[in-house]
Design a protein around this motif. Structure first.
Motif, PDB file in Angstrom:
ATOM      1  N   LEU A   1      13.468   0.620   4.570  1.00  0.00           N
ATOM      2  CA  LEU A   1      13.078   0.582   3.169  1.00  0.00           C
ATOM      3  C   LEU A   1      11.576   0.334   3.102  1.00  0.00           C
ATOM      4  N   PHE A   2      10.874   1.228   2.415  1.00  0.00           N
ATOM      5  CA  PHE A   2       9.422   1.169   2.295  1.00  0.00           C
ATOM      6  C   PHE A   2       9.015   0.822   0.879  1.00  0.00           C
ATOM      7  N   LEU A   3       8.002  -0.003   0.777  1.00  0.00           N
ATOM      8  CA  LEU A   3       7.261  -0.121  -0.471  1.00  0.00           C
ATOM      9  C   LEU A   3       6.040   0.756  -0.269  1.00  0.00           C
ATOM     10  N   TYR A   4       5.903   1.790  -1.077  1.00  0.00           N
ATOM     11  CA  TYR A   4       4.756   2.697  -1.036  1.00  0.00           C
ATOM     12  C   TYR A   4       4.167   2.643  -2.428  1.00  0.00           C
ATOM     13  N   ILE A   5       2.974   2.045  -2.547  1.00  0.00           N
ATOM     14  CA  ILE A   5       2.447   1.743  -3.875  1.00  0.00           C
ATOM     15  C   ILE A   5       0.925   1.674  -3.830  1.00  0.00           C
ATOM     16  N   ALA A   6       0.317   1.878  -4.983  1.00  0.00           N
ATOM     17  CA  ALA A   6      -1.136   1.722  -5.107  1.00  0.00           C
ATOM     18  C   ALA A   6      -1.428   0.473  -5.924  1.00  0.00           C
ATOM     19  N   THR A   7      -2.562  -0.143  -5.617  1.00  0.00           N
ATOM     20  CA  THR A   7      -2.977  -1.358  -6.304  1.00  0.00           C
ATOM     21  C   THR A   7      -4.488  -1.364  -6.480  1.00  0.00           C
ATOM     22  N   SER A   8      -4.932  -2.111  -7.469  1.00  0.00           N
ATOM     23  CA  SER A   8      -6.376  -2.331  -7.606  1.00  0.00           C
ATOM     24  C   SER A   8      -6.804  -3.288  -6.496  1.00  0.00           C
ATOM     25  N   LEU A   9      -8.099  -3.359  -6.258  1.00  0.00           N
ATOM     26  CA  LEU A   9      -8.609  -4.254  -5.225  1.00  0.00           C
ATOM     27  C   LEU A   9      -8.220  -5.704  -5.499  1.00  0.00           C
ATOM     28  N   ASP A  10      -8.106  -6.078  -6.765  1.00  0.00           N
ATOM     29  CA  ASP A  10      -7.718  -7.457  -7.097  1.00  0.00           C
ATOM     30  C   ASP A  10      -6.209  -7.623  -7.289  1.00  0.00           C
TER      31      ASP A  10
END
Length: 176
Positions: A7-16
């Motif tokens: 199971l993968f978490l594949y996600i984008a986030t801001s630097l903070d």
């Protein structure tokens, strides 16, 4: 014995550390110059099952104007209030741990935990995520929906890979 599905978490986030603004906007993400599709197709082709929280699902349906983007995958939506199926998804109101462990034992490809924040927190707390692929955008939002909520547990990770995708950085970790 066959290897257990991951199971993968594949996600984008801001630097903070925010995955969206407080009003669920991702405009900041789309303004960032990436490289092609930033590895999305490569990852997506390894996945045959997708898990999504109800709020995230509703956001996807609204933003995609009803055109569900994961049509050829097994998609499960965790919901406290809705059950049943439609042509694209099955709504689940079972125990997260029990359901996830059941599908991890089935034959198949990788499983992608799309989001959102509340569901992600449950999966991390219960140690259901095997690998994290987190793409960081060079943006400071200051507030919004956090990638990780405050918690009272610790999870050790091992770095597998770092990849630069123009202005994005992708970090790939596996759980120790």
């Amino acid at each position: 014995m066959l290897a257990k599905r991951k199971l993968f978490l594949y996600i984008a986030t801001s630097l903070d550390g925010y995955i969206a603004t407080e009003d669920d906007s991702l405009e900041w993400l789309f303004k960032t110059e990436g490289e092609g599709d930033n590895g999305y197709s490569e990852f997506y082709n390894t996945v045959d099952t997708i898990l999504i929280g109800r709020r995230t699902y509703d956001w996807i349906i609204e933003k995609e104007k009803g055109n569900f983007p994961y049509k050829n995958k097994e998609c499960y939506i965790f919901s406290r209030s809705k059950s049943g199926k439609n042509e694209n998804v099955e709504f689940i109101n079972q125990d997260v741990v029990e359901f996830t462990n059941k599908i991890k034992r089935l034959d198949g490809g990788n499983i992608w935990l799309v989001g959102g924040g509340n569901l992600l927190h449950s999966f991390i707390k219960e140690r259901l995520v095997d690998e994290f692929i987190i793409t960081i955008a060079p943006t400071l939002l200051g507030h919004g929906i956090p990638l990780f909520k405050k918690n009272n547990f610790e999870l050790e990770l091992k770095l597998k890979n770092i990849r630069k995708l123009n202005q994005f950085v992708e970090l790939h970790y596996e759980v120790k």
